[in-house]
Design a protein around this motif. Structure first.
Motif, PDB file in Angstrom:
ATOM      1  N   ILE A   1      13.220 -26.728 -36.268  1.00  0.00           N
ATOM      2  CA  ILE A   1      12.309 -28.367 -36.839  1.00  0.00           C
ATOM      3  C   ILE A   1      11.780 -28.805 -35.780  1.00  0.00           C
ATOM      4  CG2 ILE A   1      12.617 -29.967 -38.201  1.00  0.00           C
ATOM      5  CD1 ILE A   1      13.350 -27.251 -39.880  1.00  0.00           C
TER       6      ILE A   1
ATOM      7  N   MET B   1      28.755 -21.824 -28.892  1.00  0.00           N
ATOM      8  CA  MET B   1      29.884 -21.013 -29.138  1.00  0.00           C
ATOM      9  C   MET B   1      29.415 -19.677 -29.057  1.00  0.00           C
ATOM     10  SD  MET B   1      33.177 -22.408 -31.035  1.00  0.00           S
ATOM     11  CE  MET B   1      34.250 -20.564 -30.936  1.00  0.00           C
TER      12      MET B   1
ATOM     13  N   TYR C   1      36.446 -21.447 -24.320  1.00  0.00           N
ATOM     14  CA  TYR C   1      37.350 -20.680 -25.041  1.00  0.00           C
ATOM     15  C   TYR C   1      37.524 -22.664 -26.593  1.00  0.00           C
ATOM     16  CZ  TYR C   1      39.466 -24.166 -21.594  1.00  0.00           C
ATOM     17  OH  TYR C   1      40.133 -24.788 -20.651  1.00  0.00           O
TER      18      TYR C   1
ATOM     19  N   ALA D   1      23.745 -28.099 -21.799  1.00  0.00           N
ATOM     20  CA  ALA D   1      25.272 -27.671 -21.714  1.00  0.00           C
ATOM     21  C   ALA D   1      26.042 -28.183 -21.916  1.00  0.00           C
ATOM     22  CB  ALA D   1      25.589 -27.211 -20.282  1.00  0.00           C
TER      23      ALA D   1
ATOM     24  N   ILE E   1      28.408 -25.522 -34.102  1.00  0.00           N
ATOM     25  CA  ILE E   1      29.688 -26.015 -34.785  1.00  0.00           C
ATOM     26  C   ILE E   1      30.253 -27.534 -35.684  1.00  0.00           C
ATOM     27  CG2 ILE E   1      32.051 -26.624 -34.055  1.00  0.00           C
ATOM     28  CD1 ILE E   1      31.642 -22.906 -34.026  1.00  0.00           C
TER      29      ILE E   1
ATOM     30  N   ALA F   1      30.282 -21.693 -23.883  1.00  0.00           N
ATOM     31  CA  ALA F   1      32.177 -22.383 -24.791  1.00  0.00           C
ATOM     32  C   ALA F   1      32.847 -21.017 -23.952  1.00  0.00           C
ATOM     33  CB  ALA F   1      32.328 -22.962 -25.882  1.00  0.00           C
TER      34      ALA F   1
ATOM     35  N   LEU G   1      13.278 -35.777 -33.010  1.00  0.00           N
ATOM     36  CA  LEU G   1      12.604 -35.713 -33.844  1.00  0.00           C
ATOM     37  C   LEU G   1      13.178 -36.470 -34.673  1.00  0.00           C
ATOM     38  CD1 LEU G   1      15.107 -32.380 -35.571  1.00  0.00           C
ATOM     39  CD2 LEU G   1      12.815 -32.726 -34.973  1.00  0.00           C
TER      40      LEU G   1
ATOM     41  N   GLN H   1      16.799 -33.192 -28.109  1.00  0.00           N
ATOM     42  CA  GLN H   1      16.279 -32.746 -29.076  1.00  0.00           C
ATOM     43  C   GLN H   1      16.177 -33.204 -30.282  1.00  0.00           C
ATOM     44  OE1 GLN H   1      18.068 -29.020 -28.439  1.00  0.00           O
ATOM     45  NE2 GLN H   1      16.955 -28.010 -28.121  1.00  0.00           N
TER      46      GLN H   1
ATOM     47  N   VAL I   1      34.270 -27.707 -28.086  1.00  0.00           N
ATOM     48  CA  VAL I   1      34.013 -27.261 -30.039  1.00  0.00           C
ATOM     49  C   VAL I   1      34.796 -28.498 -30.470  1.00  0.00           C
ATOM     50  CG1 VAL I   1      34.954 -26.245 -30.620  1.00  0.00           C
ATOM     51  CG2 VAL I   1      33.442 -25.362 -28.518  1.00  0.00           C
TER      52      VAL I   1
ATOM     53  N   THR J   1      14.223 -21.111 -37.276  1.00  0.00           N
ATOM     54  CA  THR J   1      13.917 -21.564 -37.854  1.00  0.00           C
ATOM     55  C   THR J   1      13.512 -22.995 -36.379  1.00  0.00           C
ATOM     56  OG1 THR J   1      14.076 -20.710 -40.103  1.00  0.00           O
ATOM     57  CG2 THR J   1      13.396 -23.698 -40.015  1.00  0.00           C
TER      58      THR J   1
ATOM     59  N   PHE K   1      19.184 -24.542 -40.962  1.00  0.00           N
ATOM     60  CA  PHE K   1      18.156 -24.244 -40.410  1.00  0.00           C
ATOM     61  C   PHE K   1      18.612 -25.007 -38.495  1.00  0.00           C
ATOM     62  CE2 PHE K   1      16.355 -27.129 -43.670  1.00  0.00           C
ATOM     63  CZ  PHE K   1      15.815 -26.297 -44.703  1.00  0.00           C
ATOM     64  N   ASP K   2      18.073 -23.591 -38.108  1.00  0.00           N
ATOM     65  CA  ASP K   2      18.146 -23.561 -37.113  1.00  0.00           C
ATOM     66  C   ASP K   2      17.443 -22.422 -36.066  1.00  0.00           C
ATOM     67  OD1 ASP K   2      21.562 -23.348 -34.776  1.00  0.00           O
ATOM     68  OD2 ASP K   2      20.190 -21.915 -34.541  1.00  0.00           O
TER      69      ASP K   2
ATOM     70  N   ALA L   1      22.498 -25.271 -36.662  1.00  0.00           N
ATOM     71  CA  ALA L   1      23.710 -24.569 -36.903  1.00  0.00           C
ATOM     72  C   ALA L   1      24.998 -24.440 -35.738  1.00  0.00           C
ATOM     73  CB  ALA L   1      23.112 -23.129 -37.690  1.00  0.00           C
TER      74      ALA L   1
HETATM   75  C1  FAD Z   1      28.009 -23.173 -20.423  1.00  0.00           C
HETATM   76  C2  FAD Z   1      29.257 -24.529 -21.247  1.00  0.00           C
HETATM   77  C3  FAD Z   1      30.584 -23.757 -21.249  1.00  0.00           C
HETATM   78  C4  FAD Z   1      31.437 -24.484 -22.352  1.00  0.00           C
HETATM   79  N1  FAD Z   1      32.875 -24.462 -22.032  1.00  0.00           N
HETATM   80  C5  FAD Z   1      33.398 -24.972 -23.366  1.00  0.00           C
HETATM   81  C6  FAD Z   1      35.183 -24.891 -23.480  1.00  0.00           C
HETATM   82  O1  FAD Z   1      35.264 -23.838 -22.527  1.00  0.00           O
HETATM   83  N2  FAD Z   1      35.511 -25.611 -24.395  1.00  0.00           N
HETATM   84  C7  FAD Z   1      34.986 -26.154 -24.873  1.00  0.00           C
HETATM   85  O2  FAD Z   1      35.543 -26.768 -26.114  1.00  0.00           O
HETATM   86  N3  FAD Z   1      33.597 -26.588 -24.992  1.00  0.00           N
HETATM   87  C8  FAD Z   1      32.846 -25.479 -24.347  1.00  0.00           C
HETATM   88  N4  FAD Z   1      31.233 -25.789 -24.093  1.00  0.00           N
HETATM   89  C9  FAD Z   1      30.950 -27.135 -25.480  1.00  0.00           C
HETATM   90  C10 FAD Z   1      31.004 -26.744 -26.350  1.00  0.00           C
HETATM   91  O3  FAD Z   1      30.236 -25.527 -26.389  1.00  0.00           O
HETATM   92  C11 FAD Z   1      30.044 -28.067 -27.152  1.00  0.00           C
HETATM   93  O4  FAD Z   1      31.097 -29.039 -27.564  1.00  0.00           O
HETATM   94  C12 FAD Z   1      30.057 -26.447 -29.080  1.00  0.00           C
HETATM   95  O5  FAD Z   1      29.862 -25.718 -29.051  1.00  0.00           O
HETATM   96  C13 FAD Z   1      29.138 -28.342 -29.422  1.00  0.00           C
HETATM   97  O6  FAD Z   1      28.310 -27.970 -30.351  1.00  0.00           O
HETATM   98  P1  FAD Z   1      27.564 -28.551 -31.145  1.00  0.00           P
HETATM   99  O7  FAD Z   1      27.015 -28.193 -33.035  1.00  0.00           O
HETATM  100  O8  FAD Z   1      27.442 -29.892 -31.292  1.00  0.00           O
HETATM  101  O9  FAD Z   1      25.676 -27.932 -31.111  1.00  0.00           O
HETATM  102  P2  FAD Z   1      25.226 -26.519 -30.171  1.00  0.00           P
HETATM  103  O10 FAD Z   1      26.554 -25.304 -30.032  1.00  0.00           O
HETATM  104  O11 FAD Z   1      24.267 -26.620 -29.024  1.00  0.00           O
HETATM  105  O12 FAD Z   1      24.411 -26.425 -31.641  1.00  0.00           O
HETATM  106  C14 FAD Z   1      22.866 -27.065 -31.804  1.00  0.00           C
HETATM  107  C15 FAD Z   1      22.168 -26.015 -32.194  1.00  0.00           C
HETATM  108  O13 FAD Z   1      21.195 -26.255 -32.568  1.00  0.00           O
HETATM  109  C16 FAD Z   1      20.177 -25.627 -32.607  1.00  0.00           C
HETATM  110  N5  FAD Z   1      18.456 -26.512 -32.541  1.00  0.00           N
HETATM  111  C17 FAD Z   1      18.125 -27.479 -31.243  1.00  0.00           C
HETATM  112  N6  FAD Z   1      17.514 -27.927 -31.682  1.00  0.00           N
HETATM  113  C18 FAD Z   1      16.792 -27.825 -32.330  1.00  0.00           C
HETATM  114  C19 FAD Z   1      15.796 -27.889 -33.813  1.00  0.00           C
HETATM  115  N7  FAD Z   1      14.878 -28.370 -33.231  1.00  0.00           N
HETATM  116  N8  FAD Z   1      15.668 -26.750 -34.904  1.00  0.00           N
HETATM  117  C20 FAD Z   1      16.175 -25.974 -35.583  1.00  0.00           C
HETATM  118  N9  FAD Z   1      17.387 -26.108 -34.191  1.00  0.00           N
HETATM  119  C21 FAD Z   1      17.451 -26.358 -33.307  1.00  0.00           C
HETATM  120  C22 FAD Z   1      20.822 -24.832 -31.667  1.00  0.00           C
HETATM  121  O14 FAD Z   1      19.627 -23.632 -31.346  1.00  0.00           O
HETATM  122  C23 FAD Z   1      21.860 -24.866 -32.403  1.00  0.00           C
HETATM  123  O15 FAD Z   1      22.501 -23.941 -32.048  1.00  0.00           O
HETATM  124  C24 FAD Z   1      31.136 -25.457 -23.330  1.00  0.00           C
HETATM  125  C25 FAD Z   1      29.750 -25.383 -23.931  1.00  0.00           C
HETATM  126  C26 FAD Z   1      28.932 -24.236 -22.962  1.00  0.00           C
HETATM  127  C27 FAD Z   1      27.143 -24.960 -22.359  1.00  0.00           C
END
Ligand code: FAD
Length: 371
Positions: free
Chosen positions: A159, A49, A65, A311, A20, A63, A201, A197, A341, A157, A39-40, A18
């Motif tokens: 998975i 984020m 910004y 990260a 972005i 994240a 799966l 991860q 993001v 949750t 599921f998260d 869950a």
């Molecule tokens: C330190 C840091 C700084 C950053 N700075 C920036 C920035 O300034 N600007 C920018 O645009 N981006 C930035 N980013 C990147 C940005 O945060 C990510 O690109 C974006 O949030 C990723 O979204 P996502 O949905 O792909 O993954 P995620 O946000 O990682 O979402 C994945 C979700 O899956 C869940 N999950 C994982 N495995 C399982 C499982 N087996 N079962 C259930 N749930 C699970 C996790 O809990 C998580 O909530 C930064 C990231 C970090 C870590």
């Protein structure tokens, strides 16, 4: 159209993650009439984020910004701003230090070095003035909370497996570490999670998706949250740091609607974080605070360190999403679409749009990566 599509009468989708990407995919599918369950493993949605509240303050420790370039994402962000869950952040930004030449020793390091070289101009002198930077308000998680409205989201949750139960329809079942086999089953399963991860799966059920994800290296990042009883004397609100263990420092309290408390976030480089991946939080905090002091910062009154284990992809792909049409399994995430993001949001949106179209009589997946 793939051979399994005509069977998809109930159109049930299980989305793992869950963040972005997962929420953007879920929302688009739900709006098109799919029955979606998300599921998260976390206590909160929004993934990386993120905003953490501790005893002293609240910090955006993931994240910092987001920026907007794609017209669809611009529209989405305008909607977030319109309903008050995001705002422009215009910090006074500095660039500190020079990164020096990029060295490569192993084959992965070479790939990484190529990626850094391609971005070197931006790394050395990031555009500090002409870029519009947006943040969630009053915290980074509010845009995700808005996207999740009306969706069925199961938190806490994790998975642990995706599998087929004999003679079951729909085909896919999920098992969580906390509650065992999830009630109900799904025509389509999507992993919206970091690549390592996703490998765990899909390794038993989709060799094709596994091949894509297992090639991705995701580096860690240490974040340190600093709290001050009084305002500190730094003449900027944020800085890209191009030398040493730190890569970014920011006055969290300079973001809109954060309250007056002086709070800073430090982020370490992926190289430093990887080489300190087994350090304790206390050790990492002490070392990074020392670097902050060397940049002119003051000793904090309270601090806390957090390790983001996955990260960022170093480097990310520009595949947008991946879809295994034989099995109706998919992946969307930032690491499939240039990191960040905006990339995550677009990855989820584009995967959903193509699932929707693939169930019509057209063949829209042909221009995208499908395996
Ligand atoms: C330190 C840091 C700084 C950053 N700075 C920036 C920035 O300034 N600007 C920018 O645009 N981006 C930035 N980013 C990147 C940005 O945060 C990510 O690109 C974006 O949030 C990723 O979204 P996502 O949905 O792909 O993954 P995620 O946000 O990682 O979402 C994945 C979700 O899956 C869940 N999950 C994982 N495995 C399982 C499982 N087996 N079962 C259930 N749930 C699970 C996790 O809990 C998580 O909530 C930064 C990231 C970090 C870590």
């Amino acid at each position: 159209m793939d051979s399994t599509s005509p069977k998809l009468k109930t159109k049930t989708v299980g989305i793992i993650g869950a963040g972005i990407a997962g929420l953007s995919c879920a929302k688009t599918l739900a709006q098109a009439g799919y029955i979606v369950e998300v599921f998260d493993k976390g206590r909160n949605l929004s993934g990386r984020m993120a905003t953490r509240r501790n005893d002293f303050s609240e910090f955006d420790h993931g994240a910092q910004y987001f920026t907007t370039t794609d017209p669809d994402f611009k529209k989405e962000a305008a909607g977030w701003i319109g309903v008050g869950v995001a705002q422009l952040w215009s910090p006074r930004i500095s660039v500190l230090g020079d990164p020096g030449p990029v060295k490569a020793t192993t084959s992965h390091a070479k790939r990484f070095a190529n990626w850094v070289s391609a971005n070197i101009a931006q790394l050395r002198s990031p555009n500090t003035t002409n870029v519009e930077r947006f943040v969630g308000v009053p915290k980074m998680t509010t845009p995700a909370a808005l996207m999740a409205r009306g969706l069925s989201v199961n938190l806490n949750t994790t998975i642990g497996s995706v599998f087929i139960r004999p003679q079951s329809y729909p085909r896919w079942s999920l098992k969580s570490k906390e509650n065992g086999v999830i009630k109900g089953s799904f025509n389509i399963v999507i992993a919206a999670i970091p690549a390592p991860q996703a490998v765990e799966l899909f390794k038993e059920v989709s060799p094709a998706l596994t091949t894509i994800a297992q090639d991705i290296k995701m580096s860690g990042s240490w974040a340190v949250m600093l709290n001050f009883n009084e305002k500190i004397d730094l003449k900027f609100d944020a800085a890209f740091v191009n030398k040493g263990p730190l890569r970014w420092i920011a006055r969290n309290s300079s973001k809109p609607e954060r309250g007056g408390h002086e709070a800073w976030v430090l982020h370490a480089t992926s190289e430093w974080s990887e080489s300190h991946i087994d350090a304790s939080a206390e050790e990492a905090a002490q070392l990074l605070i020392k670097e902050f002091l060397a940049l002119g910062g003051s000793p904090p009154d309270q601090y806390q360190a957090h390790l983001w284990r996955y990260a960022e992809a170093t480097p990310p792909l520009d595949m947008t999403f991946a879809w295994d049409k034989e099995n109706n399994l998919g992946m969307c995430a930032d690491w499939l679409n240039q990191g960040k993001v905006e990339g995550a949001w677009l990855s989820g949106r584009r995967l959903a749009e193509n699932i929707i179209q693939s169930l019509s009589d057209r063949d829209p997946l042909k221009n995208y990566y499908s395996v």
